[in-house]
Scaffold this motif. Structure first.
Motif, short mmCIF file in Angstrom:
data_model
loop_
_atom_site.label_atom_id
_atom_site.label_comp_id
_atom_site.label_asym_id
_atom_site.label_seq_id
_atom_site.Cartn_x
_atom_site.Cartn_y
_atom_site.Cartn_z
N PHE A 191 -86.36 -8.51 23.69
CA PHE A 191 -85.63 -8.98 24.86
C PHE A 191 -85.46 -10.57 24.74
O PHE A 191 -86.61 -10.95 24.72
CB PHE A 191 -85.83 -8.55 26.08
N LEU A 192 -84.48 -10.96 24.54
CA LEU A 192 -84.64 -12.55 24.26
C LEU A 192 -84.02 -13.22 25.91
O LEU A 192 -83.02 -12.94 26.14
CB LEU A 192 -83.38 -13.01 23.22
N ALA A 193 -84.76 -13.96 26.28
CA ALA A 193 -84.69 -14.69 27.56
C ALA A 193 -83.94 -16.05 27.25
O ALA A 193 -83.61 -16.53 26.08
CB ALA A 193 -86.06 -15.21 28.19
N ASP A 194 -83.34 -16.28 28.30
CA ASP A 194 -82.56 -17.84 28.35
C ASP A 194 -83.87 -18.84 28.02
O ASP A 194 -84.46 -19.33 28.85
CB ASP A 194 -82.01 -18.19 29.62
N PRO A 195 -83.67 -19.47 26.87
CA PRO A 195 -84.61 -20.57 26.62
C PRO A 195 -84.56 -21.89 27.47
O PRO A 195 -85.54 -22.77 27.36
CB PRO A 195 -84.30 -20.99 25.13
N HIS A 196 -83.51 -21.88 28.32
CA HIS A 196 -83.31 -23.25 29.11
C HIS A 196 -83.84 -22.95 30.59
O HIS A 196 -83.26 -23.43 31.35
CB HIS A 196 -81.87 -23.63 28.96
N VAL A 197 -84.70 -22.14 30.63
CA VAL A 197 -85.35 -21.81 31.78
C VAL A 197 -86.89 -21.83 31.54
O VAL A 197 -87.57 -21.13 30.64
CB VAL A 197 -85.16 -20.48 32.62
N GLY A 198 -87.63 -22.55 32.51
CA GLY A 198 -89.11 -22.92 32.30
C GLY A 198 -89.60 -21.46 33.06
O GLY A 198 -89.05 -20.76 33.80
N GLY A 199 -90.90 -21.37 32.61
CA GLY A 199 -91.47 -20.21 33.03
C GLY A 199 -91.61 -20.04 34.59
O GLY A 199 -91.42 -18.77 35.14
N ARG A 200 -91.87 -20.86 35.29
CA ARG A 200 -92.09 -20.61 36.68
C ARG A 200 -90.64 -20.30 37.47
O ARG A 200 -90.63 -20.19 38.51
CB ARG A 200 -92.89 -21.90 37.47
N TYR A 201 -89.81 -20.60 36.89
CA TYR A 201 -88.11 -20.51 37.29
C TYR A 201 -87.87 -19.41 36.66
O TYR A 201 -86.37 -19.08 36.62
CB TYR A 201 -87.39 -21.63 37.13
N SER A 202 -88.43 -18.44 36.03
CA SER A 202 -87.82 -17.23 35.35
C SER A 202 -87.83 -15.99 35.84
O SER A 202 -87.79 -14.87 35.37
CB SER A 202 -88.77 -17.07 33.84
N ALA A 203 -88.03 -15.91 37.08
CA ALA A 203 -87.91 -14.58 37.72
C ALA A 203 -86.72 -13.82 37.67
O ALA A 203 -87.00 -12.66 37.47
CB ALA A 203 -88.34 -14.74 39.53
N LEU A 204 -85.66 -14.23 37.36
CA LEU A 204 -84.33 -13.49 37.32
C LEU A 204 -83.96 -13.56 35.75
O LEU A 204 -82.91 -13.14 35.62
CB LEU A 204 -83.20 -14.10 38.31
N THR A 205 -84.76 -14.13 34.87
CA THR A 205 -84.55 -13.70 33.51
C THR A 205 -85.07 -12.56 32.93
O THR A 205 -85.76 -11.61 33.83
CB THR A 205 -85.26 -15.08 32.68
N ALA A 206 -85.03 -12.25 31.82
CA ALA A 206 -85.55 -11.33 30.95
C ALA A 206 -87.31 -10.95 31.48
O ALA A 206 -87.70 -10.16 31.53
CB ALA A 206 -85.49 -10.89 29.59
N PHE A 207 -87.98 -12.04 31.46
CA PHE A 207 -89.36 -12.15 31.87
C PHE A 207 -89.54 -11.38 33.16
O PHE A 207 -90.47 -10.75 33.17
CB PHE A 207 -89.87 -13.54 31.89
N GLY A 208 -88.60 -11.47 34.21
CA GLY A 208 -88.88 -10.87 35.38
C GLY A 208 -88.43 -9.69 35.48
O GLY A 208 -89.21 -8.50 35.89
N LEU A 209 -87.13 -9.52 34.78
CA LEU A 209 -86.31 -8.31 34.95
C LEU A 209 -86.71 -7.03 33.85
O LEU A 209 -86.84 -5.89 34.45
CB LEU A 209 -84.83 -8.32 34.86
N VAL A 210 -87.19 -7.54 32.93
CA VAL A 210 -87.42 -6.17 31.72
C VAL A 210 -88.80 -5.39 32.33
O VAL A 210 -88.71 -4.15 32.41
CB VAL A 210 -87.68 -6.92 30.51
N PRO A 211 -89.89 -6.17 32.68
CA PRO A 211 -90.95 -5.13 32.94
C PRO A 211 -90.75 -4.51 34.19
O PRO A 211 -91.09 -3.31 34.36
CB PRO A 211 -92.25 -6.19 32.93
N ALA A 212 -90.26 -5.13 35.11
CA ALA A 212 -89.93 -4.64 36.50
C ALA A 212 -89.07 -3.31 36.48
O ALA A 212 -88.92 -2.48 36.97
CB ALA A 212 -89.25 -5.86 37.42
#
Length: 539
Positions: free
Chosen positions: A190-211
């Motif tokens: 899953f490719l996340a939006d590269p224009h989002v820093g980690g701490r602002y990534s709750a609603l990107t693939a980083f937050g949504l995929v595992p959840a």
């Protein structure tokens, strides 16, 4: 205001009076609308370059929608194969949001954001036949996450399981990790939006995929964020993000550099831990910023007696000593706190999107790993009291029994300073260690934070080095029973964990901060002795 509505109430009349002009200033400047429009000039010319590639989080409630179908399809595939146990390997923003989302939804997710061999071994001991691991990293170079990937890949192979079919990747487009995933043939990337820093990534693939793979309703999260997005873009003093930012900044101007976070029945599980990273990494730099202090509830020491150097923020109803109350469903809260933090950065005068001091501890740990003899030998303890070995940075008293050492350490905290308890242990098997925060705060009257290492290095670690330089640091390390090798790496997890503790302590000491490290040669016995010593020291 119902629990489904997102809003901020400044309970304290004096704070409300001080915050009002700042809220009006943000409204007059059009700051909220500019932020929603991703204007990178809001934080000044020095921040513009970084901000220009870090603002896509403002529209994730729209842009993340295509992920929903992909997540649901993969979850159905996995379940049809009998795979229904989800392990997440991620650090900082890659782990904190999914943990809050799944805990709030009441669905199981095993989160690995540790280098403790015991905790990783426990995760491996789960039913591998039913397990998929989500490995989340923007680049793939995060040492903890890379170690987890290697360890699980070997465990799958040793169990006769096709490892590639059980590894799901979340990363940035074009990253080295995405190339590795393709080369290794991992199940899905899953490719996340590269224009989002980690701490602002709750609603990107980083937050949504595992959840989502774990069973949380991530579409509902995006709906909740969408429901408040227009309000957050309004240039009014009533905008909840504007109100929260103004309250923080007004309190900071008056000397309240800490924000104490307590849940007061919001129904959201673990939200202060997520907010802690967002606020600390975004604001703690250039010798200023807001130190978040996550506490156990509105009656906890530090909240009930917050004093003049801290602002008490209730997540939920304005109970107890709360000066500010924040309500709303989780998806809306994610977006609102992100808006508020970015706007607070404008008022405080910092760039909320960089983290200039995070790399120092990583470099120090790498240097120790490159020198195994130094790491293995180390210095002799200054004092040994039962199952506790005592080490201190320059200027930290290590004379006498453990209680004497702690008494001197607590007594040397700077006026208006704080104590940071940093536990490089197993946050499941050694969970009772977190009680030290309450004990120390209650008995010393000093604002006290607690963090599991190395998890906090990706959270409050930035503030410790870059924020107000008045912290005193109590490190707790422990003997390792059975260590775990990291495949194709010249170190074990135990060695990595030890290097991370020593490396961060070294950097803090170089900043002139007092560091007291207590090594538990027997974790259970040492912890019991430590608790007794804390109680005795504060009598």
């Amino acid at each position: 205001m119902s629990g489904d509505e997102t809003g901020v109430v400044i309970v304290d009349a004096e704070l409300a009076e001080k915050a009002a002009p700042l809220a009006q200033r943000l409204a007059a400047d059009g700051a909220a609308a500019k932020l929603a429009a991703q204007d990178p000039t809001l934080w000044g010319p020095d921040a513009e370059s970084e901000a220009s590639i870090r603002l896509s989080w403002t529209t994730l409630h729209k842009s993340s929608r295509p992920l929903i179908g992909e997540i649901e399809a993969l979850r159905a595939e996995l379940r049809s194969e009998g795979v229904d146990r989800v392990v997440l390997a991620g650090m900082g923003g890659s782990s904190l949001a999914p943990e809050v989302i799944t805990a709030t939804a009441g669905v199981p997710l095993t989160v690995l954001d540790t280098t403790d061999p015991g905790q990783v071994a426990d995760a491996l001991a789960g039913d591998l036949e039913r397990t998929v691991i989500v490995v989340s990293s923007k680049s793939g170079g995060t040492v903890e996450t890379d170690s987890h990937r290697r360890i699980f890949a070997k465990a799958f192979a040793d169990a006769g399981i096709d490892a590639a079919r059980r590894i799901v990747v979340v990363t940035d487009p074009g990253s080295p990790f995405s190339e590795l995933a393709e080369k290794e043939g991992y199940r899905k990337t899953f490719l996340a939006d590269p224009h989002v820093g980690g701490r602002y990534s709750a609603l990107t693939a980083f937050g949504l995929v595992p959840a989502g793979l774990a069973g949380a309703d991530v579409a509902r999260l995006l709906d909740q964020a969408a429901s408040v997005a227009e309000t957050l873009a309004e240039d009014t003093a009533e905008n909840p993000a504007v109100q929260l930012a103004a309250a923080w900044a007004a309190a900071h101007e008056a000397g309240a550099e800490k924000v104490v976070l307590a849940d007061t029945g919001s129904g959201i599980k673990g939200f202060p831990d997520w907010a802690e990273q967002l606020i600390a990494e975004s604001t703690g730099k250039l010798g200023t910023g807001l130190l978040p202090v996550a506490v156990e509830g509105p009656d906890a020491p530090g909240f009930a007696d917050h004093g003049k150097d801290a602002t008490a923020v209730a997540i939920g109803a304005p109970e107890g000593a709360a000066q500010v109350s924040v309500t709303g469903p989780l998806g809306a809260q994610f977006l609102m706190w992100e808006f508020a933090t970015a706007l607070a950065g404008r008022l405080i005068g910092i760039n909320p999107f960089d983290q200039p001091d995070v790399e120092a501890a990583k470099k120090a740990a790498r240097a120790l790993l490159d020198d195994p003899e130094k790491l293995k030998g180390g210095e002799a303890p200054a004092t040994v009291d039962g199952a506790v070995e005592v080490f201190g940075s320059e200027g930290v008293s290590t004379d006498g029994k453990l209680a004497d050492v702690l008494r001197a350490f607590f007594g040397s905290v700077a006026d208006g300073g704080y104590i940071a308890v940093q536990a490089y242990l197993d946050r499941l098997d050694d969970a009772s260690t977190s009680l030290l925060r309450t004990e120390i705060a209650k008995r010393t009257g000093v604002q006290t934070t607690f963090g599991w290492g190395p998890r906090f290095l990706h959270s409050t670690g930035q503030y410790h080095k870059g924020g107000h330089q008045n912290g005193s640091f109590l490190q707790i390390t422990g003997a390792v029973g059975e260590d775990l090798s990291v495949p194709d790496r010249p170190y074990t997890l135990g060695q990595l964990q030890h290097a991370q503790a020593l490396g961060d302590g070294q950097v803090l000491a170089e900043h002139g901060r007092p560091v007291l490290r207590l090594h538990l040669t027997d974790r259970a016995a040492g912890l019991a002795e430590l608790v007794r010593a804390v109680q005795e020291a504060a009598q």
